[in-house]
Scaffold this motif. Structure first.
Motif, PDB file in Angstrom:
ATOM      1  N   THR A 250      22.145 -96.334 -60.847  1.00 44.41           N
ATOM      2  CA  THR A 250      23.569 -96.318 -61.173  1.00 44.41           C
ATOM      3  C   THR A 250      24.344 -97.264 -60.269  1.00 44.41           C
ATOM      4  O   THR A 250      25.235 -97.998 -60.729  1.00 44.41           O
ATOM      5  N   ALA A 251      24.006 -97.283 -58.984  1.00 41.33           N
ATOM      6  CA  ALA A 251      24.705 -98.151 -58.036  1.00 41.33           C
ATOM      7  C   ALA A 251      24.510 -99.628 -58.379  1.00 41.33           C
ATOM      8  O   ALA A 251      25.427-100.435 -58.223  1.00 41.33           O
ATOM      9  N   LEU A 252      23.330 -99.990 -58.841  1.00 44.97           N
ATOM     10  CA  LEU A 252      23.034-101.384 -59.181  1.00 44.97           C
ATOM     11  C   LEU A 252      23.489-101.743 -60.594  1.00 44.97           C
ATOM     12  O   LEU A 252      23.516-102.925 -60.944  1.00 44.97           O
ATOM     13  N   GLY A 253      23.825-100.743 -61.405  1.00 43.53           N
ATOM     14  CA  GLY A 253      24.267-101.014 -62.775  1.00 43.53           C
ATOM     15  C   GLY A 253      23.171-101.592 -63.649  1.00 43.53           C
ATOM     16  O   GLY A 253      23.424-102.481 -64.476  1.00 43.53           O
ATOM     17  N   ILE A 254      21.946-101.087 -63.504  1.00 46.89           N
ATOM     18  CA  ILE A 254      20.804-101.634 -64.235  1.00 46.89           C
ATOM     19  C   ILE A 254      20.937-101.372 -65.734  1.00 46.89           C
ATOM     20  O   ILE A 254      21.204-100.245 -66.160  1.00 46.89           O
ATOM     21  N   LYS A 255      20.746-102.408 -66.546  1.00 45.23           N
ATOM     22  CA  LYS A 255      20.716-102.290 -68.001  1.00 45.23           C
ATOM     23  C   LYS A 255      19.456-102.982 -68.523  1.00 45.23           C
ATOM     24  O   LYS A 255      18.997-103.975 -67.947  1.00 45.23           O
ATOM     25  N   THR A 256      18.888-102.451 -69.601  1.00 46.21           N
ATOM     26  CA  THR A 256      17.693-103.061 -70.192  1.00 46.21           C
ATOM     27  C   THR A 256      17.914-103.337 -71.683  1.00 46.21           C
ATOM     28  O   THR A 256      18.721-102.669 -72.330  1.00 46.21           O
ATOM     29  N   VAL A 257      17.176-104.321 -72.181  1.00 48.12           N
ATOM     30  CA  VAL A 257      17.159-104.643 -73.608  1.00 48.12           C
ATOM     31  C   VAL A 257      15.720-104.961 -73.988  1.00 48.12           C
ATOM     32  O   VAL A 257      14.922-105.379 -73.139  1.00 48.12           O
ATOM     33  N   PRO A 258      15.344-104.786 -75.258  1.00 48.61           N
ATOM     34  CA  PRO A 258      13.983-105.135 -75.665  1.00 48.61           C
ATOM     35  C   PRO A 258      13.837-106.632 -75.910  1.00 48.61           C
ATOM     36  O   PRO A 258      14.796-107.317 -76.266  1.00 48.61           O
ATOM     37  N   VAL A 259      12.615-107.126 -75.709  1.00 53.35           N
ATOM     38  CA  VAL A 259      12.294-108.498 -76.108  1.00 53.35           C
ATOM     39  C   VAL A 259      12.370-108.576 -77.631  1.00 53.35           C
ATOM     40  O   VAL A 259      11.805-107.733 -78.332  1.00 53.35           O
ATOM     41  N   ILE A 260      13.078-109.562 -78.153  1.00 55.54           N
ATOM     42  CA  ILE A 260      13.265-109.713 -79.598  1.00 55.54           C
ATOM     43  C   ILE A 260      12.786-111.100 -80.025  1.00 55.54           C
ATOM     44  O   ILE A 260      13.017-112.089 -79.322  1.00 55.54           O
ATOM     45  N   VAL A 261      12.125-111.168 -81.177  1.00 60.03           N
ATOM     46  CA  VAL A 261      11.690-112.448 -81.732  1.00 60.03           C
ATOM     47  C   VAL A 261      12.853-113.065 -82.514  1.00 60.03           C
ATOM     48  O   VAL A 261      13.443-112.419 -83.387  1.00 60.03           O
TER      49      VAL A 261
END
Length: 279
Positions: free
Chosen positions: A76-87
């Motif tokens: 939460t402190a680092l504000g980590i966000k992820t997304v999937p690899v998309i073709v």
């Protein structure tokens, strides 16, 4: 060009500091008691075992072969966000910087095919890349660095591809021409350019913010549900805010799209701490 990461981030200090908050203070507040007094007003001793450290408050760890293990507080402190690899269906592009060697105001030489009112820039490229280009291919040109407000891209084209120095330097020379009627680009000025390398094709891609360019190479942080693992990628090209690559990670893999730089700085800090602790 892809900048290397060297500057520290404030988010790292927040991440390390967040797990130092002592839970006994919160427990005392909930019960209505003073932190150091019993209900009768007598001093009391709070044993560490009476308030076991929650998993959410544990400090970051770097686990060999697995990656970074972060608590919810640190994420939460680092504000980590992820997304999937998309073709994506993308057009391969060659992007780079070139330097003006002949300004538009210069008089064209009789023995040269250069024209007045047109500026010419040069850049050395890989011979295999040069094989995919043709004289006359369109090139988009802009001033390198911070352009003037409202300054548009300029349409140019490939003027010449010189392969004579390949046996000596291992590189081909790409010459670019673009109109410059106001003589805005004197000799020595730098431009940024892009030109297509071929037809549209399908490539796995991640957002530009997910790319981690370091002295060790290009990486993304892959999230496996528990660990953030720094994973090398083979960058093909960048286009419209996306980084196309070949090979792993496969489509659908979650990668960090926000906070990758902070994870890298955190990993460096943990690696340095582990090295110092080994002496």
């Amino acid at each position: 060009m892809i900048p290397l990461l060297t500057a520290p981030r404030k988010g790292i200090a927040c991440a390390f500091g967040s797990w130092l908050i002592l839970s006994p203070l919160a427990a005392a507040a909930e019960s209505g008691d003073s932190p150091g007094l019993s209900s009768s007003g007598e001093p009391k001793i709070v044993l560490e075992e009476a308030h076991p450290k929650k998993e959410a408050e544990e400090p970051p760890r770097l686990v060999a072969g697995k990656g970074l293990l972060l608590s919810e507080v640190t994420r939460t402190a680092l504000g980590i966000k992820t997304v999937p690899v998309i073709v994506h269906n993308l057009t391969p592009l060659l992007s780079g910087s070139a330097q003006v060697y002949q300004a538009a105001a210069e008089r064209a030489r009789p023995s040269s095919s250069t024209r007045p009112g047109v500026a010419y820039a040069t850049v050395f490229i890989d011979p295999k890349t040069a094989e995919k280009l043709k004289v006359g291919n369109p090139v988009h040109v802009r001033r390198k660095g911070q352009p003037a407000p409202g300054e548009p891209e300029r349409p140019g084209k490939i003027f010449q591809i010189d392969r004579q120095l390949v046996p000596v330097t291992g590189q081909a020379e790409l010459l670019i021409e673009f109109p410059d009627p106001a003589n805005d680009f004197p000799v020595g000025a730098w431009i940024e350019f892009t030109t297509p390398l071929g037809e549209d094709a399908s490539y796995p891609a991640v957002p530009q913010s997910a790319l981690l360019a370091t002295p060790e190479g290009n990486f993304v942080y892959v999230w496996d549900g528990r660990f953030y693992r720094r994973t090398p990628i083979a960058v093909a090209f960048s286009s419209d805010g996306l980084v196309a690559f070949v090979g792993d990670p496969p489509a659908g893999t979650p990668v960090v799209s926000r906070g990758a730089e902070d994870l890298w700085l955190l990993e460096l800090s943990l690696r340095q701490g582990a090295t110092q602790g080994s002496y």
